[in-house]
Enzyme design. Sequence first.
Site, short mmCIF file in Angstrom:
data_model
loop_
_atom_site.label_atom_id
_atom_site.label_comp_id
_atom_site.label_asym_id
_atom_site.label_seq_id
_atom_site.Cartn_x
_atom_site.Cartn_y
_atom_site.Cartn_z
N HIS A 30 78.45 33.71 -19.66
CA HIS A 30 77.96 35.09 -19.59
C HIS A 30 76.42 35.16 -19.66
CE1 HIS A 30 77.59 39.27 -21.56
NE2 HIS A 30 77.54 39.38 -20.25
N ASN B 234 77.64 41.99 -26.28
CA ASN B 234 78.10 43.34 -25.93
C ASN B 234 78.93 44.01 -27.03
OD1 ASN B 234 76.80 43.69 -23.50
ND2 ASN B 234 78.33 42.51 -22.39
N SER C 158 81.51 40.42 -18.75
CA SER C 158 80.76 40.77 -19.96
C SER C 158 81.69 41.22 -21.09
CB SER C 158 79.75 41.86 -19.64
OG SER C 158 80.21 42.72 -18.64
N GLU D 299 75.99 33.18 -23.05
CA GLU D 299 77.13 32.99 -23.97
C GLU D 299 78.18 32.15 -23.26
OE1 GLU D 299 77.80 36.93 -26.62
OE2 GLU D 299 78.05 37.29 -24.50
N1 CAA Z 1 63.04 38.30 -12.03
C1 CAA Z 1 61.99 37.59 -12.43
N2 CAA Z 1 61.09 38.02 -13.33
C2 CAA Z 1 61.27 39.26 -13.82
C3 CAA Z 1 62.34 40.08 -13.45
C4 CAA Z 1 63.27 39.55 -12.52
N3 CAA Z 1 64.33 40.23 -12.11
N4 CAA Z 1 62.25 41.25 -14.13
C5 CAA Z 1 61.17 41.17 -14.90
N5 CAA Z 1 60.57 39.96 -14.72
C6 CAA Z 1 59.42 39.43 -15.45
C7 CAA Z 1 58.12 40.07 -15.06
O1 CAA Z 1 57.55 39.39 -13.98
C8 CAA Z 1 57.30 39.92 -16.33
O2 CAA Z 1 56.78 38.59 -16.42
P1 CAA Z 1 55.54 38.20 -17.40
O3 CAA Z 1 56.03 38.38 -18.81
O4 CAA Z 1 55.29 36.77 -17.06
O5 CAA Z 1 54.45 39.15 -17.05
C9 CAA Z 1 58.32 40.08 -17.42
O6 CAA Z 1 59.59 39.80 -16.83
C10 CAA Z 1 58.32 41.48 -17.95
O7 CAA Z 1 58.55 42.36 -16.85
P2 CAA Z 1 57.69 43.67 -16.55
O8 CAA Z 1 56.27 43.48 -16.99
O9 CAA Z 1 57.95 44.09 -15.15
O10 CAA Z 1 58.37 44.81 -17.38
P3 CAA Z 1 58.70 44.89 -18.89
O11 CAA Z 1 57.65 44.28 -19.75
O12 CAA Z 1 59.08 46.30 -19.06
O13 CAA Z 1 60.01 43.96 -19.06
C11 CAA Z 1 62.30 43.62 -19.07
C12 CAA Z 1 61.14 44.18 -18.29
C13 CAA Z 1 62.21 42.09 -19.15
C14 CAA Z 1 63.57 43.99 -18.30
C15 CAA Z 1 62.28 44.21 -20.52
O14 CAA Z 1 62.17 45.60 -20.48
C16 CAA Z 1 63.50 43.85 -21.34
O15 CAA Z 1 63.59 42.78 -21.90
N6 CAA Z 1 64.46 44.79 -21.42
C17 CAA Z 1 65.69 44.58 -22.13
C18 CAA Z 1 66.64 43.78 -21.29
C19 CAA Z 1 67.94 43.50 -21.99
O16 CAA Z 1 68.18 43.89 -23.12
N7 CAA Z 1 68.83 42.81 -21.28
C20 CAA Z 1 70.12 42.51 -21.77
C21 CAA Z 1 71.05 43.52 -21.27
S1 CAA Z 1 72.68 43.20 -21.84
C22 CAA Z 1 73.34 42.20 -20.70
O17 CAA Z 1 72.77 41.86 -19.70
C23 CAA Z 1 74.71 41.80 -20.98
C24 CAA Z 1 75.72 42.55 -20.22
O18 CAA Z 1 76.75 41.97 -19.95
C25 CAA Z 1 75.62 43.97 -19.87
#
Ligand code: CAA
Length: 313
Positions: free
Chosen positions: A162, A212, A141, A174
Amino acid sequence: MCIVNIALIYINNLVNQKALGMSTIETVGVIGAGQMGNGIAHVCALAGYNVLLNDVSQDRIDAAVNVISKNLTRQVSKEVISQQDMDLALERIGSGLPLDRLSEADIVIEAATEKEDIKAQIFRDVTPYLKDSAILATNTSSISITRLASASDRPERFVGVHFMNPVPVMKLVEIIRGLATSQETYDTSAQFVDKLGKTLTNSEDFPAFIVNRILMPMINEAVYTLYEGVGSVESIDTSMKLGANHPMGPLMLADFIGLDTCLSIMQVLHDGLADTKYRPCPLLVKYVEAGWLGRKTNRGFYDYRGENPVPTR
Ligand code: CAA
C-alpha cells in the site's frame, strides 16, 4: 563506484536472494493508470525496474505517462534526479495492453478503483496470463487482503503493498500479509519496497490497515465538523494546518485523495469493525453522490476550476 563493484554487488544480491528463497524482480506490471498507478509506475521506473502499465484503454495509459513525465520534470527542476535518470525512467515504461503482456511481469500491482468486485474481476482476468512464480500485489487502501487473495489463483503469492499519495514524495509503504501469504512472498515484496527507496511498515490484515485506520476517521470527523457548522472549510483546514502542523488541511487532503476513495474506506471500516464511530458523514456521501470527488473532478470541498481553490461551502 566502479562497474566491477556494481557487478559484484548485483551478483551478491542474486546469491543472497536465492539463499533466502526469494525471487528476483525485474519487470513490474501495474494495473490501473490513475493517480496511484502512475505514481507506482513512476517510482518503479526510477528505481530501475521495467514497467508495464495497464488500464482499460491506451488513451488512459498515454495520459498517465504524460503525468509521470510532468512529475519527473518537476523532480529534475528541483534537482532531486538528473535529466538522464528521467530519460531512462521513461524508456523503462511500456504499455501493458493487451493483458497478456503482463506474462513478462515478476510482480503485478493492482491499483484500480477501491471497489472489491472490480478488483476481484481484475484478478480473475489477469491470473491466466501470469508466470507461476509471479507475485500478485494489491494497492488496496482498506479491503481485506485475505479475501482479495481468494479471488486469485495464488493466495500464497498474494500480498498488500500500500503506497501513499503522492507516491513519488511519500516515504511510506505498508505491507500486509493475507492469511496464506508465504514468507518468501513477504521477503521478496519487502526487498522490492526497499529498492524503491521507501520505508515499509508491517500491518496486520484488518480493515484499512494502519494509516487509513487512523487518517480516515480524522478526515470523516473534519467533514462532520463542517456538517454540524462548527467551522467553515477554511477555518477547519487552517486550524489543522497551523494548529496541528499538518501539511494540508483534512478537507483539502480529502479532495486530494478523492472523496469516493475516502467514502469507500469509511464504509470498509464501518462494515468491517461494526462500530458506529466509523459512520460515514452524510455530507461526505452527498458530495460523492453529486460527483464532486475532489481534485480529479475539479470540485469537492474546494472548486479547482479557477486559479486558486475556492471553498464550495
Ligand atoms: N511527483 C513528484 N514530486 C512531487 C509531486 C508528485 N506528484 N507532488 C509534489 N511533489 C514534490 C514537489 O516537487 C516538492 O518538491 P521539493 O520539496 O523538492 O520542493 C514537494 O513535493 C512539495 O510539493 P509542493 O511544493 O508542490 O507543494 P506542497 O509543499 O504543498 O506539498 C504535498 C505537496 C507533498 C502533497 C504536501 O501537501 C503533503 O505532504 N500533503 C499531505 C499528503 C498526504 O498526507 N498523503 C497521504 C494521503 S493518505 C494515502 O495516500 C493513503 C490512502 O490510501 C488514501
